[in-house]
Design a protein around this motif. Structure first.
Motif, PDB file in Angstrom:
ATOM      1  N   THR A 112       0.873  -1.178   0.000  1.00 34.45           N
ATOM      2  CA  THR A 112       0.000   0.000   0.000  1.00 34.45           C
ATOM      3  C   THR A 112       0.905   1.221   0.000  1.00 34.45           C
ATOM      4  OG1 THR A 112      -1.758  -1.152   1.190  1.00 34.45           O
ATOM      5  CG2 THR A 112      -1.799   1.260   1.204  1.00 34.45           C
ATOM      6  N   SER A 113       0.726   2.090  -0.996  1.00 39.08           N
ATOM      7  CA  SER A 113       1.661   3.192  -1.191  1.00 39.08           C
ATOM      8  C   SER A 113       0.936   4.496  -1.479  1.00 39.08           C
ATOM      9  CB  SER A 113       2.610   2.861  -2.351  1.00 39.08           C
ATOM     10  OG  SER A 113       3.406   3.963  -2.690  1.00 39.08           O
ATOM     11  N   ASP A 114       1.550   5.600  -0.988  1.00 34.12           N
ATOM     12  CA  ASP A 114       1.017   6.919  -1.348  1.00 34.12           C
ATOM     13  C   ASP A 114       1.809   7.540  -2.498  1.00 34.12           C
ATOM     14  OD1 ASP A 114       3.390   7.472  -0.084  1.00 34.12           O
ATOM     15  OD2 ASP A 114       2.513   8.618   1.566  1.00 34.12           O
ATOM     16  N   GLN A 115       2.755   6.770  -3.065  1.00 33.86           N
ATOM     17  CA  GLN A 115       3.525   7.267  -4.210  1.00 33.86           C
ATOM     18  C   GLN A 115       2.810   6.993  -5.531  1.00 33.86           C
ATOM     19  OE1 GLN A 115       7.906   6.963  -4.081  1.00 33.86           O
ATOM     20  NE2 GLN A 115       7.625   5.635  -2.297  1.00 33.86           N
ATOM     21  N   ALA A 116       1.859   6.089  -5.510  1.00 32.55           N
ATOM     22  CA  ALA A 116       1.077   5.793  -6.710  1.00 32.55           C
ATOM     23  C   ALA A 116      -0.197   6.624  -6.711  1.00 32.55           C
ATOM     24  CB  ALA A 116       0.734   4.312  -6.762  1.00 32.55           C
ATOM     25  N   THR A 117      -0.583   7.098  -7.882  1.00 33.59           N
ATOM     26  CA  THR A 117      -1.805   7.880  -8.022  1.00 33.59           C
ATOM     27  C   THR A 117      -2.626   7.359  -9.189  1.00 33.59           C
ATOM     28  OG1 THR A 117      -0.668   9.480  -9.441  1.00 33.59           O
ATOM     29  CG2 THR A 117      -0.731   9.970  -7.083  1.00 33.59           C
ATOM     30  N   VAL A 118      -3.858   7.818  -9.254  1.00 30.43           N
ATOM     31  CA  VAL A 118      -4.757   7.403 -10.333  1.00 30.43           C
ATOM     32  C   VAL A 118      -4.137   7.751 -11.686  1.00 30.43           C
ATOM     33  CG1 VAL A 118      -7.024   7.792 -11.370  1.00 30.43           C
ATOM     34  CG2 VAL A 118      -6.792   7.631  -8.889  1.00 30.43           C
ATOM     35  N   ASN A 119      -4.242   6.818 -12.620  1.00 27.71           N
ATOM     36  CA  ASN A 119      -3.745   6.901 -13.997  1.00 27.71           C
ATOM     37  C   ASN A 119      -2.255   6.602 -14.132  1.00 27.71           C
ATOM     38  OD1 ASN A 119      -6.302   7.500 -15.025  1.00 27.71           O
ATOM     39  ND2 ASN A 119      -5.995   9.710 -14.762  1.00 27.71           N
ATOM     40  N   ASP A 120      -1.562   6.343 -13.028  1.00 30.35           N
ATOM     41  CA  ASP A 120      -0.175   5.899 -13.138  1.00 30.35           C
ATOM     42  C   ASP A 120      -0.110   4.557 -13.859  1.00 30.35           C
ATOM     43  OD1 ASP A 120       0.946   8.066 -11.919  1.00 30.35           O
ATOM     44  OD2 ASP A 120       1.372   7.077 -10.009  1.00 30.35           O
ATOM     45  N   LEU A 121       0.976   4.358 -14.600  1.00 26.08           N
ATOM     46  CA  LEU A 121       1.237   3.071 -15.233  1.00 26.08           C
ATOM     47  C   LEU A 121       2.152   2.251 -14.328  1.00 26.08           C
ATOM     48  CD1 LEU A 121       1.861   4.213 -18.928  1.00 26.08           C
ATOM     49  CD2 LEU A 121      -0.251   3.313 -17.926  1.00 26.08           C
ATOM     50  N   TYR A 122       1.947   0.948 -14.300  1.00 21.32           N
ATOM     51  CA  TYR A 122       2.756   0.102 -13.434  1.00 21.32           C
ATOM     52  C   TYR A 122       2.880  -1.301 -14.007  1.00 21.32           C
ATOM     53  CZ  TYR A 122      -1.572  -2.161 -11.827  1.00 21.32           C
ATOM     54  OH  TYR A 122      -2.748  -2.867 -11.769  1.00 21.32           O
ATOM     55  N   ARG A 123       3.935  -1.985 -13.594  1.00 13.96           N
ATOM     56  CA  ARG A 123       4.136  -3.396 -13.851  1.00 13.96           C
ATOM     57  C   ARG A 123       4.614  -4.041 -12.557  1.00 13.96           C
ATOM     58  NH1 ARG A 123       6.666  -1.579 -18.933  1.00 13.96           N
ATOM     59  NH2 ARG A 123       5.738  -2.596 -20.758  1.00 13.96           N
ATOM     60  N   TYR A 124       4.594  -5.355 -12.542  1.00 12.67           N
ATOM     61  CA  TYR A 124       5.213  -6.100 -11.452  1.00 12.67           C
ATOM     62  C   TYR A 124       6.558  -6.633 -11.941  1.00 12.67           C
ATOM     63  CZ  TYR A 124       0.624  -6.017  -9.185  1.00 12.67           C
ATOM     64  OH  TYR A 124      -0.550  -5.608  -8.604  1.00 12.67           O
ATOM     65  N   ARG A 125       7.609  -6.401 -11.165  1.00 15.21           N
ATOM     66  CA  ARG A 125       8.917  -6.962 -11.494  1.00 15.21           C
ATOM     67  C   ARG A 125       9.108  -8.225 -10.670  1.00 15.21           C
ATOM     68  NH1 ARG A 125      14.313  -3.354 -11.967  1.00 15.21           N
ATOM     69  NH2 ARG A 125      13.049  -2.619 -13.728  1.00 15.21           N
TER      70      ARG A 125
END
Length: 589
Positions: free
Chosen positions: A52-65
């Protein structure tokens, strides 16, 4: 959802992934400006990773490494704007402004289904373009559209059954909000929206989940056809049920059709269908109509019984392939004229009177079966994707259309069927070059046993499913709708559906699960009588041959449907003209 990226109250984002074969998982977060942040996920019990993070915001792109090197999309992604090989996007579903809150759906008895493929339905091939055609569908007289699967698949076009991100609407069709706009616009026009779901199966390209969670899938691989998930595994069955709830809740859909393959595996999986139905009835189905349908399988009958009319059935209906096969066999024999049609007629009579041909389903409601003449599979499984109007004469086809659209069973049309579209519906896909060659070869080999395709030269005429032109050929030509003969077929369907909506649908509620009799007439005709919910009697008299049929007894009731002149012959002379259908309705005042 218990997995994926979830925006929490206050704006923080929770990421959750099941990766039992991984030693380490990080969230690779792409921020504005192109820089990437690696956020380590905490290992939890039973193979789960969470952050759970406050560095991510709506519309951010992400992947799992995974384990420090391979980066993969989220298998529970709500959107992958760059396709199934690209990053997932954090979506806040609550940002969409729904304005269909008063919609409670429509009773199943009112269902008239129009099955469509989003990519081939319009030149644009998008959710927004489907929305622009809704007025046409309302004027046609259907009450529900049924979308082929829209979960993200590899490439730009696919039938939809090769999806690998079953929570993410395909980016080639548009943004999730555009699908939501399609649904709520349909609701405002009185149309239900149903969806085929196929999340029990992952296609052959883009299935990254199998790399770090191999036990999620059944041991047997199906090579080019992809892999089925192991529904005896608790996390897989949870994934399956949440996928169904997701489409019904986040997209306000009115129902789902599940693949018949779910009935053909292990006995333990049958209970999964019950669990899914119970979750829907206790969830979104508590407040509105949520219809659950099954693909054709006689074992589906146990989910369709309505033992007590005060309690809803778990599933509303099953698609009845048997009736379709019988009508197609009648049409195939049509050019021969007066042929022995007793066998397919007997099957058709059984399907229209008690559902499936054969035993075991005599006590089901007629509305527990969806009747259809054509669907994506019946057309697409032909080598050249021909539609029925290209394989038979107009009069026989018209007789079977009038049969399927006015029987008590909810009818279904496949896009373009109503105006005899000239475009085929071929098998098409857009996989990577390593798969493409084998798919084209295997497709053509599959027809080698059929007359006309037994040589390499004749099989070469079968359209290559991997060629972009094959997909383009399947797009409906809407300019033809106003031209003959397409306009004539469209008018024919509109008139039939107007009769169904006005005279038949309102009388279906209250029908009982009782055996319905049918009679063959001289091996070429059929007579069936149904007692409807208001105790009125609906009667079918039909001649499915190329010669007149004499010696009929006139049943009671007023003529509900007949082509000009056909009713006079049937009711005054006791004769049915070749390929004629007469419907009568007796209402006791």
């Amino acid at each position: 959802m218990p997995f994926g990226a979830q925006v929490l109250e206050g704006g923080r984002v929770r990421f959750r992934l099941w990766a039992p074969a991984a030693e380490r998982v990080d969230v690779s977060l792409q921020k504005a400006g192109g820089h990437t942040i690696l956020l380590p996920m905490e290992s939890r019990e039973a193979g789960w990773y969470e952050l759970t993070s406050d560095q991510a915001t709506v519309n951010d792109l992400y992947r799992y490494r995974i384990d420090g090197f391979g980066e993969v999309p989220d298998p529970a992604s709500r959107y992958n704007p760059q396709g199934v090989h690209g990053p997932s996007q954090v979506i806040e579903p609550g940002q969409f402004a729904w304005n269909d809150r008063s919609w409670r759906g429509r009773p199943w008895e009112e269902a008239i289904i129009y099955q469509l493929h989003v990519g081939a339905f319009t030149p644009q091939g998008s959710f927004a373009a489907v929305r622009e055609r809704l007025d046409y569908l309302v004027e046609l007289g259907v009450t529900a559209i049924q979308l082929l699967p829209v979960g993200a698949f590899a490439g730009a076009h696919n039938w939809g059954y090769d999806g690998v991100l079953p929570f993410a609407p395909a980016a080639s069709y548009g943004h999730p909000d555009e699908l939501k706009d399609l649904v709520q616009t349909a609701h405002h026009k009185g149309l239900m929206v149903l969806l085929d779901v196929a999340c029990h199966y992952f296609g052959p390209e883009g299935n990254y989940l199998s790399g770090y969670a191999p036990t999620f899938f059944a041991c047997r691989a199906t090579d080019l056809a992809g892999r089925s998930i192991d529904l005896t595994l608790a996390v897989a069955s949870e994934f399956f049920i949440h996928n169904a709830l997701y489409w019904l809740e986040e997209f306000h859909l009115d129902g789902l059709r599940l693949n018949a393959a779910l009935l053909q595996e292990h006995a333990g999986e049958l209970d999964l269908l019950e669990a899914l139905a119970d979750a829907v009835r206790e969830g979104p189905g508590k407040h509105r109509h949520c219809h659950l349908l099954l693909g054709h399988d006689q074992r589906a009958a146990r989910y369709l019984h309505w033992h007590d009319h005060s309690a809803p059935r778990r599933y509303e209906a099953v698609w009845n392939d048997g009736a379709q096969q019988a009508m197609q066999e009648l049409l195939t024999a049509a050019p021969a004229g007066a042929v022995d049609t007793a066998r397919p007629l007997d099957q058709l009579g059984a399907c229209l009177s008690r559902g499936f041909a054969g035993g075991g389903s005599d006590r089901l409601l007629p509305t527990a079966y969806v009747t259809f003449l054509q669907d994506y599979a019946r057309i697409g499984d032909r080598a050249r994707g021909e539609r029925l109007h290209q394989l038979t004469s107009p009069r026989p086809l018209g007789a079977t259309v009038a049969t399927s659209l006015l029987a008590p069973m909810p009818p279904a049309l496949f896009m373009g069927e109503e105006f005899a579209a000239a475009q085929p519906f071929l098998y098409f896909c857009d996989f990577n070059p390593e798969l493409v060659k084998n798919i084209a070869i295997n497709r053509r080999k599959s027809f080698a046993h059929l007359p006309g395709f037994r040589t390499t030269r004749t099989r070469a005429r079968i359209p290559d499913p991997t060629e972009p032109a094959t997909f383009q050929r399947c797009k409906l030509d809407w300019n033809s709708v106003s031209q003959s003969p397409h306009a004539d077929w469209l008018d024919f369907h509109r008139r039939l559906l107007a009769v169904r909506r006005r005279e038949i649908c309102p009388r279906l509620t209250g029908m009982h699960e009782e055996a319905v009799g049918y009679a063959l007439i001289d091996g070429r005709g059929l007579s069936i009588r149904w007692t409807l919910g208001d105790d009125s009697v609906l009667t079918l008299l039909a001649n499915y041959s190329g010669v007149p049929l004499a010696g009929l007894q006139r049943p009671a009731g007023a003529v509900l449907w007949a082509e000009p002149g056909e009713a006079d012959h049937a009711l005054t002379q006791g004769r049915l003209l070749p390929w004629s259908v007469v419907w009568l309705l007796r209402v006791d005042v």
